[in-house]
Design a protein around this motif. Structure first.
Motif, PDB file in Angstrom:
ATOM      1  N   ILE A 102       0.572  -0.926  -0.014  1.00 48.15           N
ATOM      2  CA  ILE A 102       0.156   0.089   0.284  1.00 48.15           C
ATOM      3  C   ILE A 102       0.917   1.486   0.324  1.00 48.15           C
ATOM      4  O   ILE A 102       0.121   2.205  -0.672  1.00 48.15           O
ATOM      5  CB  ILE A 102      -0.976  -0.026   1.622  1.00 48.15           C
ATOM      6  CG1 ILE A 102      -1.786  -1.060   1.117  1.00 48.15           C
ATOM      7  CG2 ILE A 102      -2.173   1.573   1.437  1.00 48.15           C
ATOM      8  CD1 ILE A 102      -2.734  -1.601   2.058  1.00 48.15           C
ATOM      9  N   VAL A 105       2.012   0.822  -3.441  1.00 51.81           N
ATOM     10  CA  VAL A 105       1.230   1.954  -4.292  1.00 51.81           C
ATOM     11  C   VAL A 105       0.100   2.552  -4.147  1.00 51.81           C
ATOM     12  O   VAL A 105      -1.155   2.166  -3.631  1.00 51.81           O
ATOM     13  CB  VAL A 105       1.112   0.377  -5.245  1.00 51.81           C
ATOM     14  CG1 VAL A 105      -0.278   0.902  -6.130  1.00 51.81           C
ATOM     15  CG2 VAL A 105       2.140  -0.128  -6.249  1.00 51.81           C
ATOM     16  N   PRO A 106      -0.033   3.825  -3.611  1.00 54.40           N
ATOM     17  CA  PRO A 106      -1.291   4.691  -2.781  1.00 54.40           C
ATOM     18  C   PRO A 106      -2.079   4.289  -3.266  1.00 54.40           C
ATOM     19  O   PRO A 106      -3.057   4.065  -2.206  1.00 54.40           O
ATOM     20  CB  PRO A 106      -0.479   5.943  -2.946  1.00 54.40           C
ATOM     21  CG  PRO A 106       1.210   6.136  -2.743  1.00 54.40           C
ATOM     22  CD  PRO A 106       1.091   4.619  -4.037  1.00 54.40           C
ATOM     23  N   GLU A 107      -2.474   4.021  -4.478  1.00 54.89           N
ATOM     24  CA  GLU A 107      -3.575   3.615  -5.320  1.00 54.89           C
ATOM     25  C   GLU A 107      -4.590   2.528  -4.531  1.00 54.89           C
ATOM     26  O   GLU A 107      -5.606   2.202  -4.324  1.00 54.89           O
ATOM     27  CB  GLU A 107      -3.657   3.921  -6.669  1.00 54.89           C
ATOM     28  CG  GLU A 107      -3.070   5.402  -7.314  1.00 54.89           C
ATOM     29  CD  GLU A 107      -1.843   5.419  -7.061  1.00 54.89           C
ATOM     30  OE1 GLU A 107      -0.916   4.200  -7.159  1.00 54.89           O
ATOM     31  OE2 GLU A 107      -1.468   6.651  -7.428  1.00 54.89           O
ATOM     32  N   ARG A 108      -3.569   1.685  -4.153  1.00 49.71           N
ATOM     33  CA  ARG A 108      -3.998   1.056  -3.284  1.00 49.71           C
ATOM     34  C   ARG A 108      -5.105   0.903  -1.900  1.00 49.71           C
ATOM     35  O   ARG A 108      -6.239   0.146  -1.849  1.00 49.71           O
ATOM     36  CB  ARG A 108      -3.012  -0.734  -3.091  1.00 49.71           C
ATOM     37  CG  ARG A 108      -2.771  -1.138  -5.051  1.00 49.71           C
ATOM     38  CD  ARG A 108      -2.320  -2.655  -4.737  1.00 49.71           C
ATOM     39  NE  ARG A 108      -2.063  -3.059  -5.247  1.00 49.71           N
ATOM     40  CZ  ARG A 108      -0.902  -3.495  -5.923  1.00 49.71           C
ATOM     41  NH1 ARG A 108       0.143  -3.661  -4.517  1.00 49.71           N
ATOM     42  NH2 ARG A 108      -0.225  -3.868  -6.646  1.00 49.71           N
ATOM     43  N   TYR A 109      -4.947   2.294  -1.617  1.00 50.23           N
ATOM     44  CA  TYR A 109      -5.352   2.591  -0.324  1.00 50.23           C
ATOM     45  C   TYR A 109      -6.810   2.322  -0.618  1.00 50.23           C
ATOM     46  O   TYR A 109      -7.552   2.072   0.270  1.00 50.23           O
ATOM     47  CB  TYR A 109      -5.189   3.820   0.204  1.00 50.23           C
ATOM     48  CG  TYR A 109      -5.789   3.761   1.574  1.00 50.23           C
ATOM     49  CD1 TYR A 109      -4.834   3.207   2.981  1.00 50.23           C
ATOM     50  CD2 TYR A 109      -6.516   5.220   1.284  1.00 50.23           C
ATOM     51  CE1 TYR A 109      -5.378   3.755   4.300  1.00 50.23           C
ATOM     52  CE2 TYR A 109      -7.009   5.683   3.438  1.00 50.23           C
ATOM     53  CZ  TYR A 109      -7.022   4.687   3.935  1.00 50.23           C
ATOM     54  OH  TYR A 109      -7.404   4.577   5.106  1.00 50.23           O
ATOM     55  N   ASN A 110      -7.460   2.464  -1.583  1.00 53.61           N
ATOM     56  CA  ASN A 110      -9.012   3.204  -2.187  1.00 53.61           C
ATOM     57  C   ASN A 110      -9.272   2.111  -2.352  1.00 53.61           C
ATOM     58  O   ASN A 110     -10.610   1.389  -1.657  1.00 53.61           O
ATOM     59  CB  ASN A 110      -9.173   4.078  -3.056  1.00 53.61           C
ATOM     60  CG  ASN A 110      -9.140   5.444  -2.789  1.00 53.61           C
ATOM     61  OD1 ASN A 110      -9.153   5.854  -1.817  1.00 53.61           O
ATOM     62  ND2 ASN A 110      -8.390   6.076  -3.886  1.00 53.61           N
ATOM     63  N   GLU A 111      -8.745   0.727  -2.659  1.00 50.96           N
ATOM     64  CA  GLU A 111      -9.008  -0.513  -2.831  1.00 50.96           C
ATOM     65  C   GLU A 111      -9.079  -1.389  -1.508  1.00 50.96           C
ATOM     66  O   GLU A 111     -10.279  -2.060  -1.473  1.00 50.96           O
ATOM     67  CB  GLU A 111      -7.701  -1.036  -3.490  1.00 50.96           C
ATOM     68  CG  GLU A 111      -8.270  -1.236  -4.840  1.00 50.96           C
ATOM     69  CD  GLU A 111      -7.372  -1.925  -5.863  1.00 50.96           C
ATOM     70  OE1 GLU A 111      -7.930  -3.142  -6.151  1.00 50.96           O
ATOM     71  OE2 GLU A 111      -6.300  -1.327  -6.508  1.00 50.96           O
TER      72      GLU A 111
END
Length: 176
Positions: A102, A105-111
């Motif tokens: 996470i 790849v900070p975008e994974r936080y939304n996932e």
């Protein structure tokens, strides 16, 4: 992304095990903890088990046989016998959503938020399968606890035939 909660069968559990262990190895993450979670889940897929037993449910992406998370649920009948409590004790994320991934790849936080939302909503929807009027969600760590506190505030305006409150580290949702 669209996620949903579902029961494991042996094929889904085997596919999840293979994906998680291969992902952990590819990402350089020790697989010992994932093996422990998967071993536990393999003993918790009898969904007709007795009162007080723990169940492993998967969080799946649409059209996928591999879970992105495993949810630990416990159903306990109350003494009056007609209904019980459904408790979400833990959500174990796949290696793809490990903290190091996470951060990378900070975008994974939304996932991750979408996965937790699916686990919470899915648990509430399972009250028809596991006759319950009360859903309890345990804030195992500080991040999850803060999420539940914020969710509780939002639920006050969203719930129509239920109420929510915090009891210690538990978010308790009760149907009327």
């Amino acid at each position: 992304m669209s996620y949903f909660i579902d029961q494991f069968d042996q094929a889904k559990l085997d596919a999840t095990r293979e994906t998680w262990i291969n992902s952990a190895e590819a990402l350089g993450i020790p697989s010992l903890e994932y093996n422990r979670i998967l071993q536990w889940a393999s003993t918790r897929i009898d969904y007709k088990a007795n009162n007080g037993d723990s169940y492993a449910y998967g969080i799946f992406h649409k059209d996928s046989q591999e879970a992105v998370a495993i949810v630990d649920l416990v159903y306990t009948k109350r003494s009056n016998g007609d209904v019980g409590w459904l408790k979400m004790l833990d959500v174990s994320l796949s290696p793809t959503f490990a903290p190091t991934q996470i951060l990378a790849v900070p975008e994974r936080y939304n996932e991750v938020l979408a996965i937790y939302a699916s686990a919470i909503l899915g648990t509430a929807q399972l009250t028809s399968d596991h006759k319950a009027r009360v859903v309890k969600l345990y804030g195992r760590d500080d991040d999850l606890f803060r999420l539940f506190v914020a969710l509780n505030e939002r639920l006050h305006t969203l719930l129509q035939n239920a109420t929510s409150k915090m009891e210690g580290r538990w978010l308790v949702i009760s149907a009327h």
